[in-house]
Design an enzyme around this catalytic site. Structure first.
Site, PDB file in Angstrom:
ATOM      1  N   ARG A 116     -44.299  36.165 -45.368  1.00  9.69           N
ATOM      2  CA  ARG A 116     -44.270  35.577 -46.710  1.00  9.69           C
ATOM      3  C   ARG A 116     -44.398  36.704 -47.729  1.00  9.69           C
ATOM      4  O   ARG A 116     -45.035  37.743 -47.442  1.00  9.69           O
ATOM      5  CB  ARG A 116     -45.446  34.603 -46.893  1.00  9.69           C
TER       6      ARG A 116
ATOM      7  N   HIS B  61     -34.554  34.813 -48.332  1.00  9.22           N
ATOM      8  CA  HIS B  61     -35.303  33.931 -47.419  1.00  9.22           C
ATOM      9  C   HIS B  61     -34.317  33.258 -46.450  1.00  9.22           C
ATOM     10  O   HIS B  61     -34.232  32.033 -46.375  1.00  9.22           O
ATOM     11  CB  HIS B  61     -36.105  32.879 -48.198  1.00  9.22           C
TER      12      HIS B  61
HETATM   13  P1  NAP Z   1     -47.638  30.936 -35.339  1.00  8.73           P
HETATM   14  O1  NAP Z   1     -47.030  30.497 -34.054  1.00  8.73           O
HETATM   15  O2  NAP Z   1     -48.711  30.126 -35.950  1.00  8.73           O
HETATM   16  O3  NAP Z   1     -48.150  32.431 -35.097  1.00  8.73           O
HETATM   17  C1  NAP Z   1     -48.928  33.114 -36.016  1.00  8.73           C
HETATM   18  C2  NAP Z   1     -49.411  34.409 -35.389  1.00  8.73           C
HETATM   19  O4  NAP Z   1     -50.142  35.144 -36.374  1.00  8.73           O
HETATM   20  C3  NAP Z   1     -50.355  34.177 -34.210  1.00  8.73           C
HETATM   21  O5  NAP Z   1     -50.131  35.121 -33.201  1.00  8.73           O
HETATM   22  C4  NAP Z   1     -51.736  34.382 -34.846  1.00  8.73           C
HETATM   23  O6  NAP Z   1     -52.729  34.823 -33.922  1.00  8.73           O
HETATM   24  C5  NAP Z   1     -51.428  35.490 -35.831  1.00  8.73           C
HETATM   25  N1  NAP Z   1     -52.425  35.527 -36.901  1.00  8.73           N
HETATM   26  C6  NAP Z   1     -52.741  34.580 -37.817  1.00  8.73           C
HETATM   27  N2  NAP Z   1     -53.756  34.983 -38.601  1.00  8.73           N
HETATM   28  C7  NAP Z   1     -54.109  36.208 -38.167  1.00  8.73           C
HETATM   29  C8  NAP Z   1     -55.101  37.130 -38.554  1.00  8.73           C
HETATM   30  N3  NAP Z   1     -55.944  36.874 -39.561  1.00  8.73           N
HETATM   31  N4  NAP Z   1     -55.183  38.287 -37.875  1.00  8.73           N
HETATM   32  C9  NAP Z   1     -54.344  38.556 -36.841  1.00  8.73           C
HETATM   33  N5  NAP Z   1     -53.380  37.716 -36.407  1.00  8.73           N
HETATM   34  C10 NAP Z   1     -53.262  36.562 -37.068  1.00  8.73           C
HETATM   35  O7  NAP Z   1     -46.509  31.086 -36.457  1.00  8.73           O
HETATM   36  P2  NAP Z   1     -44.947  31.339 -36.233  1.00  8.73           P
HETATM   37  O8  NAP Z   1     -44.267  30.075 -35.922  1.00  8.73           O
HETATM   38  O9  NAP Z   1     -44.777  32.500 -35.323  1.00  8.73           O
HETATM   39  O10 NAP Z   1     -44.526  31.749 -37.735  1.00  8.73           O
HETATM   40  C11 NAP Z   1     -45.131  32.845 -38.394  1.00  8.73           C
HETATM   41  C12 NAP Z   1     -44.748  32.879 -39.845  1.00  8.73           C
HETATM   42  O11 NAP Z   1     -43.399  33.323 -40.000  1.00  8.73           O
HETATM   43  C13 NAP Z   1     -44.744  31.542 -40.582  1.00  8.73           C
HETATM   44  O12 NAP Z   1     -46.041  31.134 -40.921  1.00  8.73           O
HETATM   45  C14 NAP Z   1     -43.896  31.850 -41.786  1.00  8.73           C
HETATM   46  O13 NAP Z   1     -44.713  32.374 -42.819  1.00  8.73           O
HETATM   47  C15 NAP Z   1     -42.940  32.942 -41.283  1.00  8.73           C
HETATM   48  N6  NAP Z   1     -41.545  32.453 -41.182  1.00  8.73           N
HETATM   49  C16 NAP Z   1     -40.597  33.009 -41.965  1.00  8.73           C
HETATM   50  C17 NAP Z   1     -39.297  32.586 -41.856  1.00  8.73           C
HETATM   51  C18 NAP Z   1     -38.208  33.223 -42.669  1.00  8.73           C
HETATM   52  O14 NAP Z   1     -37.096  32.715 -42.691  1.00  8.73           O
HETATM   53  N7  NAP Z   1     -38.476  34.334 -43.313  1.00  8.73           N
HETATM   54  C19 NAP Z   1     -38.948  31.584 -40.936  1.00  8.73           C
HETATM   55  C20 NAP Z   1     -39.946  31.034 -40.166  1.00  8.73           C
HETATM   56  C21 NAP Z   1     -41.249  31.470 -40.290  1.00  8.73           C
HETATM   57  P3  NAP Z   1     -53.220  33.878 -32.714  1.00  8.73           P
HETATM   58  O15 NAP Z   1     -52.014  33.771 -31.791  1.00  8.73           O
HETATM   59  O16 NAP Z   1     -54.314  34.644 -32.108  1.00  8.73           O
HETATM   60  O17 NAP Z   1     -53.589  32.573 -33.323  1.00  8.73           O
HETATM   61  C1  GLV Z   2     -39.597  29.460 -43.228  1.00  9.23           C
HETATM   62  O1  GLV Z   2     -39.910  30.298 -44.002  1.00  9.23           O
HETATM   63  C2  GLV Z   2     -40.497  28.736 -42.395  1.00  9.23           C
HETATM   64  O2  GLV Z   2     -41.710  28.799 -42.617  1.00  9.23           O
HETATM   65  O3  GLV Z   2     -40.003  28.055 -41.478  1.00  9.23           O
END
Ligand code: NAP
Ligand code: GLV
Length: 310
Positions: A225, A273
């Site tokens: 983000r 994005h």
């Molecule tokens: P997720 O499955 O919830 O994974 C989040 C990861 O971040 C987990 O490994 C978590 O650790 C780690 N984390 C969270 N807080 C932390 C902290 N304080 N210190 C260290 N590690 C931490 O989320 P996801 O599905 O992979 O998605 C991640 C993010 O990508 C989304 O929230 C969104 O902001 C972004 N995103 C962007 C796009 C785009 O188009 N640009 C698209 C989709 C998503 P644990 O495993 O230990 O809980």
């Molecule tokens: C996109 O940014 C998502 O959070 O899926």
């Protein structure tokens, strides 16, 4: 039960059609023009909901995010307490992200920007090529998206490290936790990828201190983000030569205002994005599964912890 679709910028018809292939009878309402009786609404499917919107639905039982991130829902000051919220765990989002991250890592690894600059000058010159085994990639966040990026980049032969809150085991990937782990990873990351959720703990994580800990000439790819990155710190690091380039997909304000210095910065590659987005074909089955879970009183798939923020 009725499902309320509150998703700015999305085509409700495409989502209705995809959801109704499995749940043909589902009553789907669309905010703000086709809400009907608010008392019928039990599930909301939301992306960038306007603040306060959920408070008007007294029979709401669940809020499903149309994206992986949930910070856009959690920031609602009138968010009803106790209602479960799910992030989207979508195979399409996962493959979109791994494609995007791989594309950008390879672009930086193979010096695509330098070759484009040479082409402009009609300059025929081979640039040095670093073997992937000598390139260290660091990934902030090893969740649904970060993990598959780590596995894929490892297959290319890169040295991959990843940082998360809890301990992980991913074959061939050095997994780290805590502040010491963060800095140990930063100090060796030639390319740093941010795939964290936005929470109070991760906001501004890419600042002068953390980016300053990267090796000289490192690259930052932010697909988490915009609020993870301190914009001024990035510009300073690029201008001083400490960082060689950045790829940005997300911004503090979206769309990025015209006058923002990122637009014209020669070392920044920007995307609007666009790294990975939720497509009805792959996300609808996940949403339908969660609607069924609401009907049968089960926990949601991808249910987030409100206190943790993701
Ligand atoms: P997720 O499955 O919830 O994974 C989040 C990861 O971040 C987990 O490994 C978590 O650790 C780690 N984390 C969270 N807080 C932390 C902290 N304080 N210190 C260290 N590690 C931490 O989320 P996801 O599905 O992979 O998605 C991640 C993010 O990508 C989304 O929230 C969104 O902001 C972004 N995103 C962007 C796009 C785009 O188009 N640009 C698209 C989709 C998503 P644990 O495993 O230990 O809980
Ligand atoms: C996109 O940014 C998502 O959070 O899926």
């Amino acid at each position: 039960m009725a499902l309320l679709f509150i998703c700015e910028g999305e085509d409700p018809e495409a989502w209705k059609m995809a959801i109704r292939t499995t749940l043909p009878e589902l009553d789907i309402r669309v905010w703000p023009d086709a809400v009907g009786n608010p008392d019928d609404v039990e599930v909301a499917l939301a992306w960038l909901p306007p603040p306060g919107v959920f408070a008007g639905f007294v029979h709401l039982k669940a809020i499903l995010s149309l994206g992986a991130g949930v910070e856009h829902i959690l920031k609602d000051p009138k968010l009803p307490v106790g209602i479960p919220i799910a992030r989207l765990i979508d195979p399409g989002l996962r493959s979109g992200m791994v494609e995007f991250v791989t594309m950008e890592v390879l672009r930086h690894h193979r010096r695509e920007r330098d070759y484009r600059a040479q082409q402009k000058e009609r300059e025929w010159r081979l640039l040095g090529q670093t073997p992937s085994r000598d390139r260290c990639i660091g990934i902030l966040g090893l969740g649904h998206l970060g993990e598959i990026c780590a596995i894929t980049l490892k297959r290319f032969g890169f040295r991959v490290s990843g940082w998360s809150r809890s301990d992980k085991f991913i074959e061939g990937v050095d997994t780290l936790t805590g502040e010491d782990g963060l800095f140990a990873m930063l100090e060796r990351s030639d390319i740093l990828i941010c795939l964290l959720p936005l929470t109070p703990q991760t906001e501004d994580i890419l600042d002068a201190t953390t980016m300053g800990a990267l090796p000289k000439g490192a690259v930052v790819i932010n697909v988490g983000r915009g609020q993870h990155l301190v914009d001024e710190a990035l510009i300073k690091m690029l201008d001083s030569g400490h960082l060689s380039a950045a790829t940005l997909d997300v911004y503090r304000e979206e769309p990025l205002p015209n006058e923002h210095p990122f637009w014209a910065h020669p070392k920044i590659t920007m995307y609007p994005h666009a790294a990975a987005w939720s497509l009805p074909s792959s996300a609808a089955p996940v949403i339908v599964d969660n609607i069924r879970r609401v009907s049968t009183g089960q926990d949601l798939f991808g249910q987030i912890d409100r206190i943790r923020g993701y």
